[in-house]
Write a protein that holds these residues in place. Structure first.
Motif: not given
Lengths: 329, 329
Positions: B42-71
């Protein structure tokens, strides 16, 4: 943990009872400004000392609970005793909190003690509910209602009227206001629109109809206390007042009503309420749990003044981190 | 504070909305295990990346919110990503919390990050109410009621029955049980005695009376989910379900009922309730306020795993200590 109590009125007695109900705490001693031999405490074997000798007992106490009044005592006592003890108070004169905090912080930092001010249920637990509500729902409105319960200040104000022998005043939330907030209608409400005041008054012996009319008028028109409120006055006998209005019940409600969603399309209502048979006994229970917390924080090296906002909830519990995660999470 | 979201379902979208409603936070990017080009945020300009490339974006994030299932997801993801990020999750498989806590703590301590697990409203805010209630009233009883609200797990369980096209299950607290607790009667109540279950079911096209009877019977007798509950089943058309049951409202109640006084002569009832139009949007709002807290705690040098019990409320607020004391105490 060894607790000392300064001031043995309703709140001091409440702290004594709360210590009894918390097996990891123990009452070391009670200090009074009255004649110590005239003060009888409930706990067998606990000494009562003159408040002026308090420094002689410095090493017998882990946390000193100050059970005096906010108007004149605590502004002096809390910074003074923070020089020698870890201290906790229930200071509730809202406008003077910044000054009180600064004074206590300075004293406690210098002496390497910790202090917690403005603890109880409001300020205290209600404040916690307000901060959690505000942080979770940043776009929203706060509502605090007090009662049903006895307001000591308002009862005292009635007692000062000429011809009044005794009185008890109940503050009562307005049901329609509670309902509107609960339904998420976000009404604009003043304190007067949120509460009514009910007064039970014993007139001096021999009061005439004219006296009673004057007393009722003086109550209803008293600025700040009653003027502008929907106030009811009942005259009763001394026996009736003692029989039906001896308790000090209180309570109240904190609401946070706010929006979530991309277009703020979702309503949310958070409601918290307390229904307390005894106001001072509950306030004292809150004080003892926070006394446990600050004692631990001080043992970790923390010093200076704190409020309930600065205490991680885990510090309040006698249980270990593993236990609270297993039983309360 | 720059937030990253992993997993863009209802909860991930909720976090995006909560970031919008918290001016001191900003959405850095969204990670998905789906095809990123198929995910529209919904947010204009926010990129969506493949989860497998997450470490490439390590320095762009202060807190990563994990929105997956508990099971199955969070037990792996939270310790894994705590190696590279400050992380927060809403892990709610109660029995596995000790193991999850230990795994995440080890990873976060090694990498000098901070992690907060099991955050939301239950576990989360309800847990806070339980710990405050238990510490203030050590001699007492806890009651948690859930609903009225949609239970995703129970809705899914109905959908797995042969002949069911779609379904929505509401968990509803029993009014008489709420009333008894509220009155301080301290009843003994099982989860089944505290809740009823209401089911809205769309049968496959062409279902016979016999099919409907079998579906209703299978629901009502389903072990763990429905057996022993007072369960009502309504068959509706697909249109009706879409029209009247599209939302995901939820809520519930936490009570602490306990005694104070020398002879435990005073009753006290603490009640907390949530009434939420959207369960995931509210959960997400809680997550974002605690993300702010752990980011600050990490900047102060704190590392390792935390729960809501370990966070002093002041950390949740964008306001200064002076401001919160002035406005919320």
């Amino acid at each position: 943990m060894k607790i000392g109590i300064l001031g043995y009125g309703n709140l001091g007695k409440g702290v004594e009872c709360a210590v009894k109900n918390n097996p990891d705490t123990e009452l070391a001693c009670v200090f009074t400004r009255r004649n110590p031999s005239a003060v009888k405490v409930l706990t067998p074997g606990v000494p009562v000392y003159d408040a002026k000798d308090i420094l002689d007992h410095k090493d017998e106490i882990d946390v000193l609970v100050l059970c005096s009044g906010s108007a004149t005592d605590l502004p002096k006592q809390t910074p003074e005793y923070a020089k020698y003890f870890n201290v906790i108070d229930s200071f509730d004169t809202h406008a003077r909190i910044p000054e009180h905090f600064a004074n206590v912080d300075k004293a406690a930092k210098n002496s390497k003690h910790i202090a917690l001010i403005s603890c109880g249920w409001d300020p205290g637990i209600f404040s916690l509910l307000r901060i959690y509500g505000n942080c979770i729902l940043p776009d929203g409105q706060d509502y605090t209602f007090w009662g049903p319960g006895v307001s000591q200040g308002h009862s005292d104000a009635i007692r000062r009227i000429k011809g009044v022998k005794d009185a008890r005043q109940y503050t009562i939330p307005v049901q329609s206001a509670l309902d509107a907030v609960r339904a998420g209608k976000n009404p604009e409400l003043t304190t007067r629109q949120k509460h009514t005041r009910e007064c039970w008054v014993v007139a001096e012996d021999g009061a005439t109809k004219e006296d009673l009319d004057r007393i009722e008028k003086e109550i209803k028109e008293m600025p700040n206390y009653f003027a502008g409120y929907d106030t009811t006055v009942h005259f009763v006998s001394e026996e009736e007042l003692k029989k039906n209005h001896a308790g000090i019940p209180h309570g109240g409600f904190v609401f946070r009503s706010g929006k979530t969603g991309w277009n703020k399309e979702f309503n949310n209502v958070i409601e918290y309420s307390l229904n307390l048979d005894s106001n001072p006994a509950f306030t004292a229970s809150v004080l003892v749990s926070f006394a446990r917390a600050i004692f631990r924080m001080n043992k970790e090296g923390q010093t200076g003044c704190r409020t309930v906002f600065d205490v991680a909830p885990a510090y309040l519990s006698p249980l270990s981190g593993e236990e609270i995660r297993a039983h309360l999470l």
